[in-house]
Design a protein around this motif. Structure first.
Motif, PDB file in Angstrom:
ATOM      1  N   UNK A  35       0.816  -1.207   0.000  1.00  0.00           N
ATOM      2  CA  UNK A  35       0.000   0.000   0.000  1.00  0.00           C
ATOM      3  C   UNK A  35       0.852   1.261   0.000  1.00  0.00           C
ATOM      4  N   UNK A  36       1.914   1.253   0.794  1.00  0.00           N
ATOM      5  CA  UNK A  36       2.806   2.416   0.846  1.00  0.00           C
ATOM      6  C   UNK A  36       3.575   2.565  -0.457  1.00  0.00           C
ATOM      7  N   UNK A  37       4.129   1.471  -0.960  1.00  0.00           N
ATOM      8  CA  UNK A  37       4.949   1.529  -2.172  1.00  0.00           C
ATOM      9  C   UNK A  37       4.137   1.912  -3.401  1.00  0.00           C
ATOM     10  N   UNK A  38       2.878   1.519  -3.443  1.00  0.00           N
ATOM     11  CA  UNK A  38       2.067   1.823  -4.632  1.00  0.00           C
ATOM     12  C   UNK A  38       1.872   3.328  -4.812  1.00  0.00           C
ATOM     13  N   UNK A  39       1.988   4.106  -3.736  1.00  0.00           N
ATOM     14  CA  UNK A  39       1.830   5.553  -3.837  1.00  0.00           C
ATOM     15  C   UNK A  39       3.155   6.297  -3.869  1.00  0.00           C
ATOM     16  N   UNK A  40       4.270   5.576  -3.798  1.00  0.00           N
ATOM     17  CA  UNK A  40       5.587   6.220  -3.716  1.00  0.00           C
ATOM     18  C   UNK A  40       6.552   5.711  -4.786  1.00  0.00           C
ATOM     19  N   UNK A  41       6.075   5.357  -5.938  1.00  0.00           N
ATOM     20  CA  UNK A  41       6.928   4.797  -6.982  1.00  0.00           C
ATOM     21  C   UNK A  41       8.005   5.769  -7.463  1.00  0.00           C
ATOM     22  N   UNK A  42       7.804   7.059  -7.301  1.00  0.00           N
ATOM     23  CA  UNK A  42       8.810   8.040  -7.716  1.00  0.00           C
ATOM     24  C   UNK A  42       9.886   8.255  -6.661  1.00  0.00           C
ATOM     25  N   UNK A  54       5.036  -3.986  -7.728  1.00  0.00           N
ATOM     26  CA  UNK A  54       4.925  -3.525  -6.349  1.00  0.00           C
ATOM     27  C   UNK A  54       5.044  -4.715  -5.395  1.00  0.00           C
ATOM     28  N   UNK A  55       4.490  -5.857  -5.768  1.00  0.00           N
ATOM     29  CA  UNK A  55       4.589  -7.047  -4.923  1.00  0.00           C
ATOM     30  C   UNK A  55       6.053  -7.458  -4.738  1.00  0.00           C
ATOM     31  N   UNK A  56       6.816  -7.510  -5.819  1.00  0.00           N
ATOM     32  CA  UNK A  56       8.236  -7.866  -5.725  1.00  0.00           C
ATOM     33  C   UNK A  56       9.003  -6.846  -4.881  1.00  0.00           C
ATOM     34  N   UNK A  57       8.676  -5.585  -5.041  1.00  0.00           N
ATOM     35  CA  UNK A  57       9.324  -4.537  -4.252  1.00  0.00           C
ATOM     36  C   UNK A  57       9.022  -4.725  -2.767  1.00  0.00           C
ATOM     37  N   UNK A  58       7.769  -5.010  -2.445  1.00  0.00           N
ATOM     38  CA  UNK A  58       7.362  -5.171  -1.049  1.00  0.00           C
ATOM     39  C   UNK A  58       8.016  -6.408  -0.423  1.00  0.00           C
ATOM     40  N   UNK A  59       8.074  -7.495  -1.155  1.00  0.00           N
ATOM     41  CA  UNK A  59       8.719  -8.714  -0.645  1.00  0.00           C
ATOM     42  C   UNK A  59      10.198  -8.457  -0.390  1.00  0.00           C
ATOM     43  N   UNK A  60      10.870  -7.818  -1.346  1.00  0.00           N
ATOM     44  CA  UNK A  60      12.296  -7.515  -1.184  1.00  0.00           C
ATOM     45  C   UNK A  60      12.516  -6.586   0.009  1.00  0.00           C
ATOM     46  N   UNK A  61      11.664  -5.583   0.139  1.00  0.00           N
ATOM     47  CA  UNK A  61      11.778  -4.634   1.243  1.00  0.00           C
ATOM     48  C   UNK A  61      11.568  -5.346   2.579  1.00  0.00           C
ATOM     49  N   UNK A  62      10.517  -6.138   2.689  1.00  0.00           N
ATOM     50  CA  UNK A  62      10.225  -6.861   3.927  1.00  0.00           C
ATOM     51  C   UNK A  62      11.371  -7.788   4.325  1.00  0.00           C
ATOM     52  N   UNK A  63      11.940  -8.471   3.348  1.00  0.00           N
ATOM     53  CA  UNK A  63      12.941  -9.497   3.636  1.00  0.00           C
ATOM     54  C   UNK A  63      14.362  -8.969   3.774  1.00  0.00           C
ATOM     55  N   UNK A  64      14.644  -7.769   3.294  1.00  0.00           N
ATOM     56  CA  UNK A  64      16.016  -7.273   3.277  1.00  0.00           C
ATOM     57  C   UNK A  64      16.242  -5.962   4.015  1.00  0.00           C
ATOM     58  N   UNK A  65      15.197  -5.312   4.445  1.00  0.00           N
ATOM     59  CA  UNK A  65      15.310  -4.033   5.144  1.00  0.00           C
ATOM     60  C   UNK A  65      14.564  -4.128   6.460  1.00  0.00           C
ATOM     61  N   UNK A  66      14.667  -3.111   7.274  1.00  0.00           N
ATOM     62  CA  UNK A  66      13.872  -3.041   8.506  1.00  0.00           C
ATOM     63  C   UNK A  66      13.307  -1.640   8.719  1.00  0.00           C
ATOM     64  N   UNK A  67      13.463  -0.769   7.724  1.00  0.00           N
ATOM     65  CA  UNK A  67      12.956   0.599   7.864  1.00  0.00           C
ATOM     66  C   UNK A  67      12.668   1.186   6.491  1.00  0.00           C
ATOM     67  N   UNK A  68      11.645   2.021   6.435  1.00  0.00           N
ATOM     68  CA  UNK A  68      11.315   2.745   5.212  1.00  0.00           C
ATOM     69  C   UNK A  68      10.976   4.181   5.582  1.00  0.00           C
ATOM     70  N   UNK A  69      11.639   5.111   4.952  1.00  0.00           N
ATOM     71  CA  UNK A  69      11.342   6.535   5.130  1.00  0.00           C
ATOM     72  C   UNK A  69      10.078   6.834   4.325  1.00  0.00           C
TER      73      UNK A  69
END
Length: 85
Positions: A35-42, A54-69
């Motif tokens: 939901x967050x990534x779909x509105x912040x593609x830029x 967006x699904x691939x981005x979210x999976x990668x973010x969840x599995x490899x990061x712990x924070x999103x600005x």
């Protein structure tokens, strides 16, 4: 050899400014990130720009990061937790 329990993801504790901590399942966190990534593609982090869905981005973010600005003085943090010993 590491114990495989170290890689289990039972749930995530999610922190956001001015909100109480939430406990989310991996799927619930994935939906929140999508939901967050779909509105912040830029404004994606460089590592996510190479992924087209967006699904691939979210999976990668969840599995490899712990924070999103997510904007001025706002962030989303998540940490894996195990619910049983």
């Amino acid at each position: 050899m590491p114990d495989s329990i170290m890689y289990q993801e039972d749930a995530f504790v999610v922190l956001e400014p001015n909100q109480i901590e939430q406990i989310l399942t991996p799927q619930e966190l994935l939906e929140k990130l999508k939901g967050i990534l779909s509105t912040r593609q830029d404004e994606l982090p460089k590592e996510l720009q190479k992924l087209t869905s967006v699904n691939d981005q979210a999976v990668y973010l969840r599995d490899n990061f712990c924070e999103l600005d997510v904007g001025s003085d706002a962030y989303l943090q998540w940490y894996v937790i195990r619910l049983d010993k």
